[in-house]
Enzyme design. Structure first.
Site, PDB file in Angstrom:
ATOM      1  N   LYS A  32       0.848  -1.194   0.000  1.00  0.00           N
ATOM      2  CA  LYS A  32       0.000   0.000   0.000  1.00  0.00           C
ATOM      3  C   LYS A  32       0.886   1.247   0.000  1.00  0.00           C
ATOM      4  O   LYS A  32       1.951   1.252   0.638  1.00  0.00           O
ATOM      5  CB  LYS A  32      -0.846  -0.067   1.281  1.00  0.00           C
ATOM      6  CG  LYS A  32      -1.930   0.977   1.460  1.00  0.00           C
ATOM      7  CD  LYS A  32      -2.654   0.712   2.801  1.00  0.00           C
ATOM      8  CE  LYS A  32      -3.875   1.599   2.988  1.00  0.00           C
ATOM      9  NZ  LYS A  32      -4.573   1.333   4.260  1.00  0.00           N
ATOM     10  N   SER A 109      -9.273   1.179   3.534  1.00  0.00           N
ATOM     11  CA  SER A 109      -8.484   2.042   2.681  1.00  0.00           C
ATOM     12  C   SER A 109      -7.418   1.294   1.895  1.00  0.00           C
ATOM     13  O   SER A 109      -6.852   1.852   0.970  1.00  0.00           O
ATOM     14  CB  SER A 109      -7.816   3.137   3.522  1.00  0.00           C
ATOM     15  OG  SER A 109      -6.912   2.584   4.448  1.00  0.00           O
ATOM     16  N   SER A 133      -9.440  -1.190   7.605  1.00  0.00           N
ATOM     17  CA  SER A 133      -8.919  -0.983   6.255  1.00  0.00           C
ATOM     18  C   SER A 133      -8.290  -2.210   5.623  1.00  0.00           C
ATOM     19  O   SER A 133      -8.002  -2.204   4.425  1.00  0.00           O
ATOM     20  CB  SER A 133      -7.910   0.173   6.259  1.00  0.00           C
ATOM     21  OG  SER A 133      -8.571   1.402   6.411  1.00  0.00           O
TER      22      SER A 133
END
Lengths: 392, 392
Positions: A32, A109, A133
């Site tokens: 990420k 996320s 997330s």
């Protein structure tokens, strides 16, 4: 308004080969865009975050751990802006596809990480989970994904959001691969796949769409049988889970405002409206509200200890619904986000490990079942997932 | 964080020759990017506004009026996002230079229009003024600029913000040129440059930096002599102007939220943090607050009528300070914005015409003196400005 994006960041792919001969040498992974990769800007899903932070000179701990174990970095993935968002859209970087539910949101996320793994673009992907997330995109994209115990995996070299909630998690398509990454990231061999029973959180199941809850029941029964019996329970008194969720929201948002306020004050960054709106609301949280929410948090911790410290596992739906469609107006997106908080707040408030297992589909779209253990049960959760898969 | 921009929008310049033989054929003009120009997207200073609105097929009324009078359109100019901003920075389109105060903010929201005129890139520029968006950049860039009476110039084809505050205004470097545009835009020949005396708003002067207030005094004396005597007065009771400003803020923001909420709900647009923050605060204004603010507004109208309906003019500093430097953090920018509201709210609340005259410099930076008349005094204000210039 969502526009499509790849799972990976645009531009040249960030790739680094893993250490030769490591245990994960046959695996690829992605990180990420909150994780530092030396020599590459950490974008944080926001153009002004990228522009106002120096290029890191060392890898984030978790990136280095996977590289050191031989896994090969094949890219950095799209994230919701500065980790704020649970459905996976990003007004700047776009919305990664949900390969398991075309035309739907991937969850966030850690949207791009889940998307990349679900699409088969890599074997493992690193994410972060403060308010859900990793757990939420795991459920919506049909993956194995874990939010570890608070502090179980180092956050070094990762953008923080809310320090008492922030964790490093990861995704995989199968439990065996997931467990191999677990051994590296948790730094421990897998224990025996045992638990002191399964507690079925009926109050959490009641928050889920009925067809989703029904679709999870066969897996609940199978897991119950595997670990020695399922018992129906309630996490909280009636009406209390909603209160916990609102108090978690207050505490996590207040922490996130403290994390980002100095940067916002100096830079006046651009944000999608919903992100700036939520930060604005966070900025108005009072110390009295935080003190009250901390009282509620202590109550949650006590309740969790009573349920789980003896070694039982709690099972809940990971999300109350399958992946929402693209193109929803903001007020509907807000309702989806609020419902998610009813199910993700318990582990977050207590710092518990929670693994989501891709055990069901409803109308062709995946939904995850979560197992929550007491602090430190992380590796045991991975071991149980692996054993369940092997015995399927 | 501000980054530099031109006064004009990037890309090919939007140009349209004026009608042959018109009264303004020797003049060039520019239009703020809130004004429709047929065949060109109206950007509104925000990429998501531009992307979600159709290309207009007709010119805004004011653009057509100037073209019809022979003036030549030479470009569209940068604006604060959807007209929300008073200092002139824009997180997407950048900050146009202030040619009169290098290294400083130009004021906004009609930032590019003021910048273009001040730099000599055109003779006239159209702006809008809801809370000060023509008056403030006029003062900070050393220009003539007017906020007309509410409704005096058609808003047709212009992005709205707050309907009971929105006006079309314009800028020029000299009063003679300003007055020529006034005749076209107001649709009336200039009347005699007369007024029933000059009221000097000492309470408004007290809000200005002392050196700025001092620097305006010679012009106040000269104007007083020209129109038959200056009288010191107060607009309001002690402490009341601050209350009026806060009530204007409530009313204008509540209207702007009503204007933009549907678009925001559908699009979740990107904004600079401060813009989204202010819209978020606007969204929480209650109908009780609006009702109370409307009571205050009626009090302001009564007071204005008493002072001005007989034909006197009120004079105030246009802004309390000269152009602030670039690079300030958000909290300081907010303090500047709040101070501006103390001086711009009176004309806005009552719908009065207010012209800013570039009569002084302090430390090399310009500051404007404002004349405010009763509703409909617009052309008379332009005539007085022209006569003062001719008699200088």
């Amino acid at each position: 308004m969502e526009f499509p994006a790849d799972a990976f960041l645009p531009g040249p792919r960030v790739t680094i080969p893993g250490a030769v001969g490591g245990s994960l040498s046959d695996l690829t992974f992605a990180a990420k865009d909150l994780f530092d990769v030396a020599g590459h800007r950490t974008g944080g899903g926001n153009p002004d975050w990228a522009a106002t932070h120096p290029v890191p000179t060392t890898h984030a701990w978790a990136v280095q751990a996977l590289l050191g174990a031989g896994a090969n970095l094949v890219g950095k993935t799209v994230t919701c802006e500065i980790s704020l968002g649970i459905l996976g859209f990003n007004a700047f970087d776009g919305t990664p596809p949900n390969p398991a539910a075309p035309g739907c949101l991937p969850g966030g996320s850690s949207s791009g990480s889940a998307s990349a793994v679900a699409a088969g673009l890599c074997d493992i992907a690193l994410g972060t989970d403060s308010g859900g997330s990793v757990r939420v995109p795991s459920s919506l994209c049909g993956l194995y994904g874990m939010r570890p115990s608070l502090g179980a995996v180092s956050m070094e070299g990762v953008c923080r959001q809310a320090p008492t909630y922030d964790t490093v998690g990861w995704f995989a398509r199968d439990a065996a691969t997931f467990a191999r990454a677990a051994e590296v990231l948790l730094g421990t061999p897998l224990p025996a796949p045992e638990a002191a029973g399964l507690l079925v959180a009926e109050d959490a199941f009641a928050f889920a769409d009925p067809d989703l809850a029904d679709a999870l029941r066969p897996a609940v029964a199978r897991i119950g049988a595997f670990i020695g019996g399922a018992t129906a329970t309630s996490i909280a008194e009636p009406g209390e889970l909603e209160v916990w969720a609102s108090q978690r929201n207050i505490l996590q948002r207040a922490e996130s405002w403290q994390t980002f306020r100095g940067w916002i004050e100096a830079v006046n960054p651009r944000f999608g409206f919903n992100v700036a709106r939520n930060l604005t609301m966070a900025s108005s949280i009072t110390s009295e509200q935080v003190a009250l929410a901390n009282v509620a948090r202590r109550r949650v911790v006590e309740r969790a200890r009573l349920l789980l410290e003896g070694g039982a596992l709690l099972c809940t739906p990971t999300t109350p619904f399958t992946a929402p469609p693209l193109g929803l107006p903001l007020s509907e997106l807000d309702r989806y986000s609020a419902r998610i908080g009813l199910l993700t707040s318990f582990a977050g408030l207590v710092g518990l490990p929670q693994i989501s297992l891709p055990v069901a589909t409803i109308g062709g779209k995946p939904a995850g079942l979560s197992l929550i253990g007491w602090r430190g049960a992380d590796a045991r959760l991975a071991a149980i997932a692996k054993a369940l898969e092997a015995n399927a």
